[in-house]
Design an enzyme around this catalytic site. Structure first.
Site, PDB file in Angstrom:
ATOM      1  N   LYS A 139      98.705  59.002  77.798  1.00 49.35           N
ATOM      2  CA  LYS A 139      97.512  58.165  77.972  1.00 49.35           C
ATOM      3  C   LYS A 139      97.798  56.776  77.414  1.00 49.35           C
ATOM      4  O   LYS A 139      98.344  56.644  76.306  1.00 49.35           O
ATOM      5  CB  LYS A 139      96.327  58.785  77.220  1.00 49.35           C
ATOM      6  CG  LYS A 139      95.868  60.128  77.793  1.00 49.35           C
ATOM      7  CD  LYS A 139      95.094  59.967  79.079  1.00 49.35           C
ATOM      8  CE  LYS A 139      94.527  61.304  79.548  1.00 49.35           C
ATOM      9  NZ  LYS A 139      93.801  61.172  80.827  1.00 49.35           N
ATOM     10  N   LYS A 233      91.938  67.039  92.131  1.00 48.90           N
ATOM     11  CA  LYS A 233      91.264  67.953  91.205  1.00 48.90           C
ATOM     12  C   LYS A 233      90.320  68.798  92.043  1.00 48.90           C
ATOM     13  O   LYS A 233      89.264  68.298  92.491  1.00 48.90           O
ATOM     14  CB  LYS A 233      90.518  67.180  90.122  1.00 48.90           C
ATOM     15  CG  LYS A 233      91.491  66.530  89.127  1.00 48.90           C
ATOM     16  CD  LYS A 233      90.830  65.822  87.996  1.00 48.90           C
ATOM     17  CE  LYS A 233      91.885  65.455  86.954  1.00 48.90           C
ATOM     18  NZ  LYS A 233      91.492  64.331  86.095  1.00 48.90           N
TER      19      LYS A 233
HETATM   20 MG    MG Z   1      93.869  60.952  85.022  1.00 49.44          MG
END
Ligand code: MG
Length: 339
Positions: A139, A233
């Site tokens: 991240k 997703k």
């Molecule tokens: Mg992501």
């Protein structure tokens, strides 16, 4: 299969360590489960929504509210994650009754999927390499960029900005010299033209995640040539059938794909692994072993093999043994919908 009863349960599970990203810190996860019981067997589904709308607008509460209507077959507009949870439970029940695995039902082409450890701001990347991961996602934000890669270049590395470079788009270039597999979602969700411009300029593949919020959004991103890769997703698209459709559209468009993760328990992870075993998902999946997040999962644990892969479940339905006793111990809310 005719359903007799749909049980909705919220389980509260502590994470092994806090997961800290641009969207906040998560120390425990409440997960809404769907237990579908019919005349020919039963199945389990998991809702990807979290307790807060920090990452996605649906929440455990909103899904709890609409799932009884979905179970009764009433029309419920929107709420893809709630629909996905119900679809998963019914599909699991039906496939278990037919003694068919989800992977076989979908037409999966591999029995192992390369796992990825996602490093939040407070995670030690080296510990993931020590645990056997061969694919990492780190991240980043403009304030916390990845400046250099200190691990072997045999490790596949991606960064995920969660849209935070929207305020300083020029700084995405700093990430282009690192030899990354992808820069995920540097800009805002709606900014397809900005992502398309970056895709033309950068050597590194731009991968969309938040922007792939529906099949229509995926079509728009493909039409804009916004990115060379897409994160699928299943829960966010409305379920497994929608993820399969997304897969086919990306294959046709020549766009690379990976399956994204949502801090799933073993139930959601089993479903995601079956989807990730489809032939078009050539990139490592954003899915990790159970012990990355959970002290105790609610299914048999998913464990990394020696090459950093997870086995795709091949048993009937989702193919995992659900630990009903662990679910009972961690249940904080339940509702029975008699049909
Ligand atoms: Mg992501």
């Amino acid at each position: 299969m005719k359903l007799d009863l749909v049980e909705l349960l919220v389980v509260r599970l502590p994470l092994v360590q806090p997961f800290v990203t641009a969207n906040g810190s998560t120390t425990e996860r409440e997960v809404l489960l769907v237990h579908a019981i019919g005349d020919d067997g039963e199945g389990w589904g998991e809702c990807g929504a979290e307790t807060t709308p920090a990452y996605w607008w649906e929440t455990v509460s909103s899904a709890r509210e609409v799932l009884p209507s979905i179970a009764r077959g009433e029309s419920v507009a929107g709420h893809p994650m709630a629909h996905a949870a119900f679809e998963m439970a019914v599909l699991d029940a039906e496939l278990r009754a037919r003694n068919t695995s989800l992977a076989a039902h979908l037409g999966a082409s591999r029995d192992r999927v390369t796992a990825t450890a996602t490093a939040g701001f407070e995670d030690d990347v080296e510990s993931f390499l020590g645990a056997g991961y061969r694919s990492l996602k780190v991240k980043v934000t403009p304030d916390r960029p990845l400046l250099r890669i200190s691990w072997s270049d045999e490790i596949v590395t991606q960064v995920d900005a969660n849209g935070t470079y929207a305020r300083e788009p020029g700084r995405v270039r700093e990430l282009d010299e690192l030899g990354l597999l992808a820069i995920e979602q540097p800009l805002a969700t709606e900014d397809l033209s900005g992502h398309a411009a970056l895709s033309r300029e950068l050597r590194t593949t731009v991968c969309l995640d938040e922007s792939v919020s529906s099949l229509d959004a995926l079509d728009a991103a493909i039409a804009h040539r916004a990115a060379g890769a897409m994160t699928i997703k299943p829960a966010r698209l409305g379920g497994i059938a929608a993820a399969h459709a997304a897969h086919d559209r990306c294959v046709e468009a020549g766009v690379v794909m990976k399956v994204g993760g949502l801090l799933e328990t073993g139930i959601g992870r089993a479903a995601a692994l079956a989807v990730a075993a489809l032939p078009g998902f050539v990139w490592p999946a954003d899915l990790s072993a159970s012990d990355r997040y959970w002290r105790e999962d609610i299914t048999d644990s998913f464990v990394l093999d020696a090459s950093g892969c997870l086995a795709v479940p091949d048993g009937p339905g989702l193919g995992v043994t659900v630990h009903v006793d662990a679910i009972e111990r961690s249940t904080v809310w339940r509702n029975r919908v008699q049909l």
